[in-house]
Write a protein that holds these residues in place. Structure first.
Motif, short mmCIF file in Angstrom:
data_model
loop_
_atom_site.label_atom_id
_atom_site.label_comp_id
_atom_site.label_asym_id
_atom_site.label_seq_id
_atom_site.Cartn_x
_atom_site.Cartn_y
_atom_site.Cartn_z
N ASP A 180 18.24 12.53 -7.95
CA ASP A 180 17.44 11.71 -7.05
C ASP A 180 18.05 11.68 -5.66
OD1 ASP A 180 16.79 9.20 -9.59
OD2 ASP A 180 15.69 11.01 -9.09
N SER A 181 17.17 11.78 -4.65
CA SER A 181 17.70 11.65 -3.29
C SER A 181 17.81 10.17 -2.96
CB SER A 181 16.77 12.35 -2.30
OG SER A 181 15.51 11.74 -2.31
N LYS A 182 18.90 9.82 -2.37
CA LYS A 182 19.18 8.42 -2.07
C LYS A 182 18.48 8.02 -0.77
CE LYS A 182 23.00 5.22 -1.56
NZ LYS A 182 24.43 5.06 -1.43
N VAL A 183 17.80 6.88 -0.78
CA VAL A 183 17.16 6.37 0.42
C VAL A 183 18.22 5.60 1.19
CG1 VAL A 183 15.35 4.89 1.35
CG2 VAL A 183 14.92 6.22 -0.71
N THR A 184 18.54 6.11 2.37
CA THR A 184 19.57 5.49 3.19
C THR A 184 18.91 4.70 4.33
OG1 THR A 184 19.73 7.38 4.68
CG2 THR A 184 21.16 7.39 2.71
N PRO A 185 19.66 3.77 4.93
CA PRO A 185 19.09 3.05 6.08
C PRO A 185 18.63 3.98 7.20
CG PRO A 185 21.06 1.95 5.30
CD PRO A 185 20.96 3.24 4.54
N ILE A 186 19.39 5.02 7.45
CA ILE A 186 18.99 5.94 8.53
C ILE A 186 17.69 6.66 8.18
CG2 ILE A 186 20.30 8.00 7.86
CD1 ILE A 186 21.06 8.14 10.92
N ASN A 187 17.50 6.99 6.89
CA ASN A 187 16.24 7.62 6.48
C ASN A 187 15.07 6.65 6.59
OD1 ASN A 187 17.42 10.11 6.02
ND2 ASN A 187 17.79 9.69 3.86
N LYS A 188 15.31 5.38 6.28
CA LYS A 188 14.26 4.37 6.44
C LYS A 188 13.85 4.24 7.90
CE LYS A 188 15.32 1.33 2.53
NZ LYS A 188 15.73 -0.04 2.15
N ILE A 189 14.84 4.29 8.78
CA ILE A 189 14.55 4.19 10.21
C ILE A 189 13.80 5.42 10.69
CG2 ILE A 189 15.58 4.05 12.51
CD1 ILE A 189 17.83 2.35 11.22
N LYS A 190 14.18 6.59 10.19
CA LYS A 190 13.46 7.81 10.57
C LYS A 190 12.00 7.73 10.16
CE LYS A 190 17.38 10.99 10.64
NZ LYS A 190 18.04 12.15 10.00
N VAL A 191 11.72 7.12 9.02
CA VAL A 191 10.33 6.92 8.60
C VAL A 191 9.62 6.00 9.60
CG1 VAL A 191 8.84 5.90 6.82
CG2 VAL A 191 10.74 7.39 6.15
N CYS A 192 10.28 4.93 10.03
CA CYS A 192 9.71 4.04 11.05
C CYS A 192 9.38 4.83 12.32
CB CYS A 192 10.66 2.90 11.40
SG CYS A 192 10.86 1.67 10.13
N ILE A 193 10.31 5.68 12.73
CA ILE A 193 10.11 6.48 13.93
C ILE A 193 8.91 7.41 13.75
CG2 ILE A 193 11.12 8.30 15.36
CD1 ILE A 193 13.89 6.91 14.74
N GLU A 194 8.84 8.07 12.59
CA GLU A 194 7.73 8.99 12.32
C GLU A 194 6.38 8.26 12.30
OE1 GLU A 194 9.21 10.67 8.69
OE2 GLU A 194 10.56 12.04 9.75
N ARG A 195 6.39 7.01 11.87
CA ARG A 195 5.16 6.20 11.82
C ARG A 195 4.90 5.46 13.14
NH1 ARG A 195 5.95 3.41 5.86
NH2 ARG A 195 5.61 5.30 4.66
N ASN A 196 5.78 5.67 14.12
CA ASN A 196 5.67 5.00 15.41
C ASN A 196 5.78 3.48 15.27
OD1 ASN A 196 5.54 5.21 18.21
ND2 ASN A 196 3.34 4.92 18.24
#
Length: 140
Positions: free
Chosen positions: A2-18
């Motif tokens: 499983d790939s681990k969901v990290t805080p930085i990945n969560k933030i990247k999703v926010c960025i991608e979703r504007n």
């Protein structure tokens, strides 16, 4: 695996979703390093985007700039807001007194209340309603 969901990945999703996000944590928790990585990510994937890093203190501003460089807007919340409103100061000053000019509030005597605590509470509620009504009258 499983790939681990990290805080930085969560933030990247926010960025991608504007979407906006807040990066916060205790001293030494890696905020500035994470911010540095995110700025690099944004610069690489979204080169036309404007970036504003807003923090609480000038000390934090200096630390962030020393680690990420001068190419980004990094400021305190006060400096950021002052920069946004600086061209409107004269207009703001002209209308400020009108916005906050309240109707006279007649204070009732303590005998109209159970005790001074109730009096203060009700007078405060009356004051808040007065401010709201004054503001609503002004913007209409």
């Amino acid at each position: 695996m499983d790939s681990k969901v990290t805080p930085i990945n969560k933030i990247k999703v926010c960025i991608e979703r504007n979407e906006n996000f807040v990066l916060q944590g205790g001293a030494g928790s890696g905020k500035t390093e994470t911010l540095k990585q995110l700025l690099e990510f944004i610069s690489e994937h979204y080169p036309d985007k404007k970036i504003a890093c807003i923090t609480h203190t000038n000390l934090a501003v200096d630390e962030i700039k020393s680690r990420v460089g001068e190419q980004y807007t990094v400021s305190t919340i006060h400096s950021f807001l002052n920069n946004l409103t600086k061209d409107y100061k004269k207009n703001i000053q002209k209308i400020m007194m009108d916005i906050f000019k309240l109707n006279r509030i007649e204070r009732k005597g303590i005998e109209n209340y159970q005790d001074d605590k109730q009096q203060k509470k009700e007078e405060h509620e009356h004051y808040k309603k007065n401010i709201l009504n004054t503001y609503l009258d002004y913007i209409q």
